[in-house]
Design a protein around this motif. Structure first.
Motif, PDB file in Angstrom:
ATOM      1  N   LEU A  19       0.856  -1.178   0.000  1.00 49.60           N
ATOM      2  CA  LEU A  19       0.000   0.000   0.000  1.00 49.60           C
ATOM      3  C   LEU A  19       0.897   1.234   0.000  1.00 49.60           C
ATOM      4  CD1 LEU A  19      -3.022   0.803   0.228  1.00 49.60           C
ATOM      5  CD2 LEU A  19      -2.713   0.819   2.697  1.00 49.60           C
ATOM      6  N   THR A  20       1.115   1.806  -1.187  1.00 44.98           N
ATOM      7  CA  THR A  20       2.074   2.909  -1.325  1.00 44.98           C
ATOM      8  C   THR A  20       1.374   4.205  -1.695  1.00 44.98           C
ATOM      9  OG1 THR A  20       2.490   2.256  -3.600  1.00 44.98           O
ATOM     10  CG2 THR A  20       3.999   1.402  -1.947  1.00 44.98           C
ATOM     11  N   PRO A  21       1.938   5.335  -1.252  1.00 43.79           N
ATOM     12  CA  PRO A  21       1.253   6.620  -1.441  1.00 43.79           C
ATOM     13  C   PRO A  21       1.320   7.200  -2.848  1.00 43.79           C
ATOM     14  CG  PRO A  21       3.275   6.920  -0.199  1.00 43.79           C
ATOM     15  CD  PRO A  21       3.102   5.446  -0.396  1.00 43.79           C
ATOM     16  N   THR A  22       2.309   6.903  -3.646  1.00 46.63           N
ATOM     17  CA  THR A  22       2.546   7.518  -4.960  1.00 46.63           C
ATOM     18  C   THR A  22       2.645   9.034  -4.808  1.00 46.63           C
ATOM     19  OG1 THR A  22       0.276   7.873  -5.754  1.00 46.63           O
ATOM     20  CG2 THR A  22       1.217   5.668  -6.084  1.00 46.63           C
ATOM     21  N   ALA A  23       2.709   9.739  -5.920  1.00 50.79           N
ATOM     22  CA  ALA A  23       2.800  11.204  -5.902  1.00 50.79           C
ATOM     23  C   ALA A  23       1.517  11.849  -5.383  1.00 50.79           C
ATOM     24  CB  ALA A  23       3.117  11.724  -7.297  1.00 50.79           C
ATOM     25  N   ASN A  24       0.390  11.111  -5.425  1.00 55.83           N
ATOM     26  CA  ASN A  24      -0.898  11.644  -4.971  1.00 55.83           C
ATOM     27  C   ASN A  24      -1.132  11.471  -3.472  1.00 55.83           C
ATOM     28  OD1 ASN A  24      -1.977  12.592  -7.470  1.00 55.83           O
ATOM     29  ND2 ASN A  24      -2.175  10.458  -8.082  1.00 55.83           N
ATOM     30  N   ILE A  25      -0.199  10.840  -2.810  1.00 59.47           N
ATOM     31  CA  ILE A  25      -0.283  10.598  -1.370  1.00 59.47           C
ATOM     32  C   ILE A  25      -1.556   9.817  -1.015  1.00 59.47           C
ATOM     33  CG2 ILE A  25       0.020  11.609   0.925  1.00 59.47           C
ATOM     34  CD1 ILE A  25       1.189  14.086  -0.449  1.00 59.47           C
ATOM     35  N   PHE A  26      -1.777   8.704  -1.714  1.00 57.81           N
ATOM     36  CA  PHE A  26      -2.887   7.794  -1.404  1.00 57.81           C
ATOM     37  C   PHE A  26      -2.583   7.061  -0.105  1.00 57.81           C
ATOM     38  CE2 PHE A  26      -3.423   7.611  -6.201  1.00 57.81           C
ATOM     39  CZ  PHE A  26      -4.555   8.386  -6.203  1.00 57.81           C
ATOM     40  N   PRO A  27      -3.579   6.473   0.531  1.00 58.76           N
ATOM     41  CA  PRO A  27      -4.998   6.394   0.229  1.00 58.76           C
ATOM     42  C   PRO A  27      -5.735   7.714   0.500  1.00 58.76           C
ATOM     43  CG  PRO A  27      -4.332   4.587   1.680  1.00 58.76           C
ATOM     44  CD  PRO A  27      -3.210   5.560   1.632  1.00 58.76           C
ATOM     45  N   TRP A  28      -6.895   7.803  -0.139  1.00 59.33           N
ATOM     46  CA  TRP A  28      -7.768   8.963  -0.009  1.00 59.33           C
ATOM     47  C   TRP A  28      -9.178   8.517   0.346  1.00 59.33           C
ATOM     48  CZ3 TRP A  28      -7.697  12.457  -5.000  1.00 59.33           C
ATOM     49  CH2 TRP A  28      -6.437  13.060  -5.163  1.00 59.33           C
ATOM     50  N   LEU A  29      -9.855   9.355   1.100  1.00 56.38           N
ATOM     51  CA  LEU A  29     -11.306   9.396   1.116  1.00 56.38           C
ATOM     52  C   LEU A  29     -11.623  10.431   0.045  1.00 56.38           C
ATOM     53  CD1 LEU A  29     -14.218   9.050   2.168  1.00 56.38           C
ATOM     54  CD2 LEU A  29     -13.683  10.832   3.863  1.00 56.38           C
ATOM     55  N   ALA A  30     -12.499  10.090  -0.902  1.00 54.26           N
ATOM     56  CA  ALA A  30     -12.720  10.996  -2.031  1.00 54.26           C
ATOM     57  C   ALA A  30     -14.194  11.156  -2.347  1.00 54.26           C
ATOM     58  CB  ALA A  30     -11.982  10.473  -3.256  1.00 54.26           C
ATOM     59  N   LYS A  31     -14.481  12.297  -2.984  1.00 53.85           N
ATOM     60  CA  LYS A  31     -15.794  12.553  -3.587  1.00 53.85           C
ATOM     61  C   LYS A  31     -15.594  12.514  -5.092  1.00 53.85           C
ATOM     62  CE  LYS A  31     -18.406  15.227  -0.282  1.00 53.85           C
ATOM     63  NZ  LYS A  31     -19.728  15.803  -0.306  1.00 53.85           N
ATOM     64  N   PHE A  46     -21.872  12.714   3.325  1.00 52.33           N
ATOM     65  CA  PHE A  46     -22.452  12.043   2.160  1.00 52.33           C
ATOM     66  C   PHE A  46     -23.910  11.725   2.446  1.00 52.33           C
ATOM     67  CE2 PHE A  46     -17.936  11.141   2.235  1.00 52.33           C
ATOM     68  CZ  PHE A  46     -17.547  11.376   0.935  1.00 52.33           C
ATOM     69  N   THR A  47     -24.762  11.890   1.423  1.00 52.47           N
ATOM     70  CA  THR A  47     -26.188  11.579   1.559  1.00 52.47           C
ATOM     71  C   THR A  47     -26.487  10.127   1.214  1.00 52.47           C
ATOM     72  OG1 THR A  47     -26.647  12.267  -0.707  1.00 52.47           O
ATOM     73  CG2 THR A  47     -26.868  13.957   1.027  1.00 52.47           C
ATOM     74  N   MET A  48     -25.537   9.442   0.643  1.00 52.08           N
ATOM     75  CA  MET A  48     -25.670   8.043   0.216  1.00 52.08           C
ATOM     76  C   MET A  48     -26.744   7.877  -0.850  1.00 52.08           C
ATOM     77  SD  MET A  48     -23.210   7.160   1.869  1.00 52.08           S
ATOM     78  CE  MET A  48     -22.631   5.674   2.596  1.00 52.08           C
ATOM     79  N   THR A  49     -27.008   8.933  -1.580  1.00 57.51           N
ATOM     80  CA  THR A  49     -27.891   8.878  -2.734  1.00 57.51           C
ATOM     81  C   THR A  49     -27.005   8.710  -3.965  1.00 57.51           C
ATOM     82  OG1 THR A  49     -27.850  11.292  -2.927  1.00 57.51           O
ATOM     83  CG2 THR A  49     -29.674  10.324  -1.661  1.00 57.51           C
ATOM     84  N   PRO A  50     -27.569   8.280  -5.101  1.00 59.78           N
ATOM     85  CA  PRO A  50     -26.733   8.116  -6.290  1.00 59.78           C
ATOM     86  C   PRO A  50     -25.938   9.388  -6.594  1.00 59.78           C
ATOM     87  CG  PRO A  50     -28.893   7.159  -6.663  1.00 59.78           C
ATOM     88  CD  PRO A  50     -28.965   7.888  -5.331  1.00 59.78           C
ATOM     89  N   GLY A  51     -24.635   9.224  -6.755  1.00 58.49           N
ATOM     90  CA  GLY A  51     -23.764  10.352  -7.047  1.00 58.49           C
ATOM     91  C   GLY A  51     -23.172  11.016  -5.809  1.00 58.49           C
ATOM     92  N   ASP A  52     -23.595  10.592  -4.614  1.00 53.19           N
ATOM     93  CA  ASP A  52     -23.046  11.189  -3.392  1.00 53.19           C
ATOM     94  C   ASP A  52     -22.719  10.096  -2.370  1.00 53.19           C
ATOM     95  OD1 ASP A  52     -22.133  13.195  -1.699  1.00 53.19           O
ATOM     96  OD2 ASP A  52     -24.105  13.522  -0.806  1.00 53.19           O
ATOM     97  N   VAL A  53     -21.743   9.267  -2.738  1.00 53.49           N
ATOM     98  CA  VAL A  53     -21.246   8.209  -1.858  1.00 53.49           C
ATOM     99  C   VAL A  53     -19.731   8.352  -1.736  1.00 53.49           C
ATOM    100  CG1 VAL A  53     -23.108   6.590  -2.454  1.00 53.49           C
ATOM    101  CG2 VAL A  53     -20.968   6.543  -3.749  1.00 53.49           C
ATOM    102  N   PRO A  54     -19.153   7.872  -0.632  1.00 53.09           N
ATOM    103  CA  PRO A  54     -17.703   7.972  -0.483  1.00 53.09           C
ATOM    104  C   PRO A  54     -16.973   6.978  -1.381  1.00 53.09           C
ATOM    105  CG  PRO A  54     -18.668   6.914   1.437  1.00 53.09           C
ATOM    106  CD  PRO A  54     -19.800   7.335   0.557  1.00 53.09           C
ATOM    107  N   TYR A  55     -15.808   7.398  -1.830  1.00 52.32           N
ATOM    108  CA  TYR A  55     -14.892   6.536  -2.578  1.00 52.32           C
ATOM    109  C   TYR A  55     -13.588   6.455  -1.802  1.00 52.32           C
ATOM    110  CZ  TYR A  55     -17.742   6.475  -6.805  1.00 52.32           C
ATOM    111  OH  TYR A  55     -18.747   6.269  -7.715  1.00 52.32           O
ATOM    112  N   PHE A  56     -12.939   5.316  -1.912  1.00 56.38           N
ATOM    113  CA  PHE A  56     -11.633   5.108  -1.303  1.00 56.38           C
ATOM    114  C   PHE A  56     -10.652   4.828  -2.426  1.00 56.38           C
ATOM    115  CE2 PHE A  56     -15.011   3.815   1.494  1.00 56.38           C
ATOM    116  CZ  PHE A  56     -14.786   4.654   2.567  1.00 56.38           C
ATOM    117  N   LEU A  57      -9.657   5.681  -2.551  1.00 55.00           N
ATOM    118  CA  LEU A  57      -8.652   5.557  -3.604  1.00 55.00           C
ATOM    119  C   LEU A  57      -7.351   5.087  -2.975  1.00 55.00           C
ATOM    120  CD1 LEU A  57     -10.849   7.258  -4.926  1.00 55.00           C
ATOM    121  CD2 LEU A  57      -9.079   8.695  -5.908  1.00 55.00           C
TER     122      LEU A  57
END
Length: 152
Positions: A19-31, A46-57
């Motif tokens: 699990l390496t950060p790369t230049a983007n300093i991952f991991p991320w919680l993302a929208k 997040f509202t957990m409606t379509p289009g508004d859920v958390p992403y993990f990068l």
């Protein structure tokens, strides 16, 4: 003592950081807004409606035996697993990443749980290739910033 290199690797196989950060300093919680991901290092709602859920990068420099996302309330209550996958390959390039979304549902065995409105963190755990599940040194972990679920 005799040692046999595994797949041409000389050294301690468990010393490889997956699990390496790369230049983007991952991991991320993302929208996800449009077609772009935006880092949420201070947490997000997040509202957990379509289009508004958390992403993990995250970026994997090496394949892993097990990838697991577990949800915990900020008060410490475990809300089971949001996602789990075995035998995950590494990213194909040094700038590539995986993006895993979470819909607010967790699983334990065959049961599904709708996580109620509130504040949570998600713990990403990876078991290294050839790792021993019972050896803490064979695991890498990351805990997300606070995720606030506020459904309409």
């Amino acid at each position: 003592v005799y040692r046999v290199p595994y797949a041409g690797f000389k050294g301690d196989y468990q010393s490889i950081v997956a699990l390496t950060p790369t230049a983007n300093i991952f991991p991320w919680l993302a929208k996800l807004i449009g077609t772009s991901f935006y880092n949420q290092p201070s947490g997000a709602t997040f509202t957990m409606t379509p289009g508004d859920v958390p992403y993990f990068l995250f970026h994997l420099d090496h394949q892993v035996r097990l990838l697991r996302f577990e949800v915990f309330s900020t008060k410490g209550k475990a809300w089971h697993r949001a996602y789990q996958q075995e035998y995950v390959g590494r990213n194909s390039t040094s700038t590539a990443f995986f993006a895993v979304s979470w819909d607010g549902i967790t699983r334990s065995g065959n049961r599904l749980y709708i996580v109620p409105d509130g504040q949570y963190v998600v713990k990403l755990s990876i078991l290294k290739a050839l790792g021993d599940d019972n050896n803490p040194a064979h695991w890498e972990t990351w805990t997300s910033p606070i995720i606030t679920i506020d459904r309409p």
